[in-house]
Scaffold this motif. Sequence first.
Motif, PDB file in Angstrom:
ATOM      1  N   MET A   1       6.647  -2.079  23.801  1.00  0.00           N
ATOM      2  CA  MET A   1       5.874  -0.665  23.492  1.00  0.00           C
ATOM      3  C   MET A   1       6.301   0.464  24.439  1.00  0.00           C
ATOM      4  O   MET A   1       6.089  -0.097  25.911  1.00  0.00           O
ATOM      5  CB  MET A   1       4.643  -0.818  23.125  1.00  0.00           C
ATOM      6  CG  MET A   1       3.548   0.295  23.037  1.00  0.00           C
ATOM      7  SD  MET A   1       1.811   0.067  22.924  1.00  0.00           S
ATOM      8  CE  MET A   1       1.847  -1.020  21.539  1.00  0.00           C
ATOM      9  N   SER A   2       6.647   1.664  24.314  1.00  0.00           N
ATOM     10  CA  SER A   2       6.918   2.661  25.187  1.00  0.00           C
ATOM     11  C   SER A   2       5.643   3.249  25.952  1.00  0.00           C
ATOM     12  O   SER A   2       4.517   2.782  25.428  1.00  0.00           O
ATOM     13  CB  SER A   2       7.568   3.656  24.398  1.00  0.00           C
ATOM     14  OG  SER A   2       6.521   4.465  23.717  1.00  0.00           O
ATOM     15  N   VAL A   3       5.678   3.472  27.244  1.00  0.00           N
ATOM     16  CA  VAL A   3       4.579   4.133  27.894  1.00  0.00           C
ATOM     17  C   VAL A   3       3.806   5.277  26.880  1.00  0.00           C
ATOM     18  O   VAL A   3       2.940   5.207  26.882  1.00  0.00           O
ATOM     19  CB  VAL A   3       4.964   4.390  29.356  1.00  0.00           C
ATOM     20  CG1 VAL A   3       3.991   5.462  29.909  1.00  0.00           C
ATOM     21  CG2 VAL A   3       5.797   3.616  30.056  1.00  0.00           C
ATOM     22  N   PHE A   4       4.693   6.063  26.317  1.00  0.00           N
ATOM     23  CA  PHE A   4       4.087   7.211  25.545  1.00  0.00           C
ATOM     24  C   PHE A   4       3.328   6.607  24.549  1.00  0.00           C
ATOM     25  O   PHE A   4       2.095   7.079  24.256  1.00  0.00           O
ATOM     26  CB  PHE A   4       5.416   8.040  24.735  1.00  0.00           C
ATOM     27  CG  PHE A   4       4.828   9.240  24.055  1.00  0.00           C
ATOM     28  CD1 PHE A   4       5.083   8.997  22.709  1.00  0.00           C
ATOM     29  CD2 PHE A   4       4.365  10.221  24.754  1.00  0.00           C
ATOM     30  CE1 PHE A   4       4.559  10.157  21.845  1.00  0.00           C
ATOM     31  CE2 PHE A   4       3.949  11.287  23.946  1.00  0.00           C
ATOM     32  CZ  PHE A   4       3.888  11.419  22.471  1.00  0.00           C
ATOM     33  N   VAL A   7       0.077   5.320  25.893  1.00  0.00           N
ATOM     34  CA  VAL A   7      -0.964   6.323  26.013  1.00  0.00           C
ATOM     35  C   VAL A   7      -1.407   6.803  24.703  1.00  0.00           C
ATOM     36  O   VAL A   7      -2.872   7.216  24.692  1.00  0.00           O
ATOM     37  CB  VAL A   7      -0.108   7.504  26.829  1.00  0.00           C
ATOM     38  CG1 VAL A   7      -0.945   8.798  26.796  1.00  0.00           C
ATOM     39  CG2 VAL A   7       0.123   7.377  28.157  1.00  0.00           C
ATOM     40  N   LEU A   8      -0.777   6.955  23.728  1.00  0.00           N
ATOM     41  CA  LEU A   8      -1.332   7.313  22.317  1.00  0.00           C
ATOM     42  C   LEU A   8      -2.522   6.327  21.930  1.00  0.00           C
ATOM     43  O   LEU A   8      -3.333   6.773  21.627  1.00  0.00           O
ATOM     44  CB  LEU A   8       0.018   7.621  21.617  1.00  0.00           C
ATOM     45  CG  LEU A   8       0.714   8.768  21.461  1.00  0.00           C
ATOM     46  CD1 LEU A   8       1.811   8.956  20.347  1.00  0.00           C
ATOM     47  CD2 LEU A   8      -0.073  10.168  21.352  1.00  0.00           C
ATOM     48  N   ALA A  14     -10.106   5.028  22.599  1.00  0.00           N
ATOM     49  CA  ALA A  14     -11.002   5.757  23.517  1.00  0.00           C
ATOM     50  C   ALA A  14     -11.687   6.620  22.357  1.00  0.00           C
ATOM     51  O   ALA A  14     -12.942   6.850  22.434  1.00  0.00           O
ATOM     52  CB  ALA A  14     -10.501   6.583  24.649  1.00  0.00           C
ATOM     53  N   ALA A  15     -11.045   7.266  21.529  1.00  0.00           N
ATOM     54  CA  ALA A  15     -11.650   8.183  20.507  1.00  0.00           C
ATOM     55  C   ALA A  15     -12.571   7.577  19.674  1.00  0.00           C
ATOM     56  O   ALA A  15     -13.580   8.001  19.283  1.00  0.00           O
ATOM     57  CB  ALA A  15     -10.527   9.086  19.822  1.00  0.00           C
ATOM     58  N   ARG A  16     -12.094   6.379  19.289  1.00  0.00           N
ATOM     59  CA  ARG A  16     -13.059   5.610  18.442  1.00  0.00           C
ATOM     60  C   ARG A  16     -14.219   5.115  19.000  1.00  0.00           C
ATOM     61  O   ARG A  16     -15.407   5.152  18.579  1.00  0.00           O
ATOM     62  CB  ARG A  16     -12.140   4.395  17.966  1.00  0.00           C
ATOM     63  CG  ARG A  16     -12.983   3.528  17.116  1.00  0.00           C
ATOM     64  CD  ARG A  16     -13.027   3.789  15.555  1.00  0.00           C
ATOM     65  NE  ARG A  16     -14.175   2.872  15.020  1.00  0.00           N
ATOM     66  CZ  ARG A  16     -13.735   1.659  14.592  1.00  0.00           C
ATOM     67  NH1 ARG A  16     -12.435   1.367  14.647  1.00  0.00           N
ATOM     68  NH2 ARG A  16     -14.452   0.799  13.697  1.00  0.00           N
ATOM     69  N   LEU A  17     -13.910   4.696  20.455  1.00  0.00           N
ATOM     70  CA  LEU A  17     -15.285   4.288  21.076  1.00  0.00           C
ATOM     71  C   LEU A  17     -16.273   5.398  21.310  1.00  0.00           C
ATOM     72  O   LEU A  17     -17.416   5.385  21.382  1.00  0.00           O
ATOM     73  CB  LEU A  17     -14.766   3.717  22.509  1.00  0.00           C
ATOM     74  CG  LEU A  17     -13.883   2.207  22.176  1.00  0.00           C
ATOM     75  CD1 LEU A  17     -13.678   1.756  23.387  1.00  0.00           C
ATOM     76  CD2 LEU A  17     -14.952   1.520  21.610  1.00  0.00           C
ATOM     77  N   ALA A  29     -11.570   1.821  26.914  1.00  0.00           N
ATOM     78  CA  ALA A  29     -10.376   1.513  26.040  1.00  0.00           C
ATOM     79  C   ALA A  29      -9.361   0.617  26.761  1.00  0.00           C
ATOM     80  O   ALA A  29      -8.530  -0.079  26.200  1.00  0.00           O
ATOM     81  CB  ALA A  29      -9.773   2.916  25.702  1.00  0.00           C
ATOM     82  N   ARG A  30      -9.362   1.186  28.237  1.00  0.00           N
ATOM     83  CA  ARG A  30      -8.098   0.540  28.952  1.00  0.00           C
ATOM     84  C   ARG A  30      -8.571  -1.273  29.127  1.00  0.00           C
ATOM     85  O   ARG A  30      -7.535  -1.962  29.226  1.00  0.00           O
ATOM     86  CB  ARG A  30      -8.318   1.052  30.562  1.00  0.00           C
ATOM     87  CG  ARG A  30      -7.410   0.408  31.763  1.00  0.00           C
ATOM     88  CD  ARG A  30      -7.574   1.096  32.951  1.00  0.00           C
ATOM     89  NE  ARG A  30      -9.145   1.241  33.389  1.00  0.00           N
ATOM     90  CZ  ARG A  30      -9.972   0.274  33.861  1.00  0.00           C
ATOM     91  NH1 ARG A  30      -9.302  -1.094  33.888  1.00  0.00           N
ATOM     92  NH2 ARG A  30     -11.092   0.461  34.201  1.00  0.00           N
ATOM     93  N   ILE A  31      -9.954  -1.526  29.158  1.00  0.00           N
ATOM     94  CA  ILE A  31     -10.207  -2.904  29.432  1.00  0.00           C
ATOM     95  C   ILE A  31      -9.847  -3.742  28.303  1.00  0.00           C
ATOM     96  O   ILE A  31      -9.303  -4.838  28.157  1.00  0.00           O
ATOM     97  CB  ILE A  31     -11.619  -3.155  29.765  1.00  0.00           C
ATOM     98  CG1 ILE A  31     -11.943  -2.463  31.138  1.00  0.00           C
ATOM     99  CG2 ILE A  31     -12.155  -4.492  29.646  1.00  0.00           C
ATOM    100  CD1 ILE A  31     -13.397  -2.387  31.456  1.00  0.00           C
TER     101      ILE A  31
END
Length: 263
Positions: A1-4, A7-8, A14-17, A29-31
């Motif tokens: 998976m690309s970095v871009f 990030v998406l 994060a938006a869902r949370l 989201a990161r965790i």
Amino acid sequence: MSVFSSVLLRSSVAARLRAAGCVFAEDEARILLAAATTPAQLAGMVRSRAQGRPLEHVVGWAEFGGLRISVDDGVFVPRRRSEFLVSTAAGLTGADALVVDLCCGSGALAAALVTAVGLPVEVYAADVDEAAVRCARRNLAAVGGRVFQGDLFEPLPAALRGRITVLLANVPYVPTADIELLPAEARLHEARPALDGGADGLDVLRRVAGQAPEWLAPGGSLLFETSERQAPEALAVAGAAGLDTALSWCEDLDATVVTATRR
């Protein structure tokens, strides 16, 4: 998976949370992204968290005192403010101390204390909840901790009477009538006995303090958390048991700790 695309994906999670009311959505989201091993697992974890399940139960661990503490479903999640209880106890814990973590939950307090002092320490713990005991046994295995299931002091070896140097007791102190005011994460997902302190929140403390003098070594200390509002009565409870009391408060963590020492 690309970095871009990563990030998406993080932004999407994060938006869902955030929409579900999670205050620290980006961090969570990161965790979750780090914990999930497949897209299906990630989707399930995000869904579970958005439905109100504690993050720590979703991923199976909590960060506490610089450690990763195993936390199973239903087990009390160690709060960051309790790190002040650990740091206060660390100042009283020397080499070869005998430490008992009562109402131990996941065993986070004892595990963090042993790590903080970095000295040989004899560790015992007890909790009434079977799931908590399973967690504590995993979390304390590395320090040789022995964990027992039962009510307060009852399951501890009788040979510990009069020998305990540091007695950690993160007793439940929420008044019964206030349980319904707790966040849903605690109210619905943590064992009620880990939260409910009785009519005034001090029922379990009274039982612990009443028995503590016969278990503590001379000069040994019982340490417990309380709320700022309950502190005067909590001090009185420990004092009535014949213990010398001191109150400590940490502004950064908004934590109140009582140290009650056997004369």
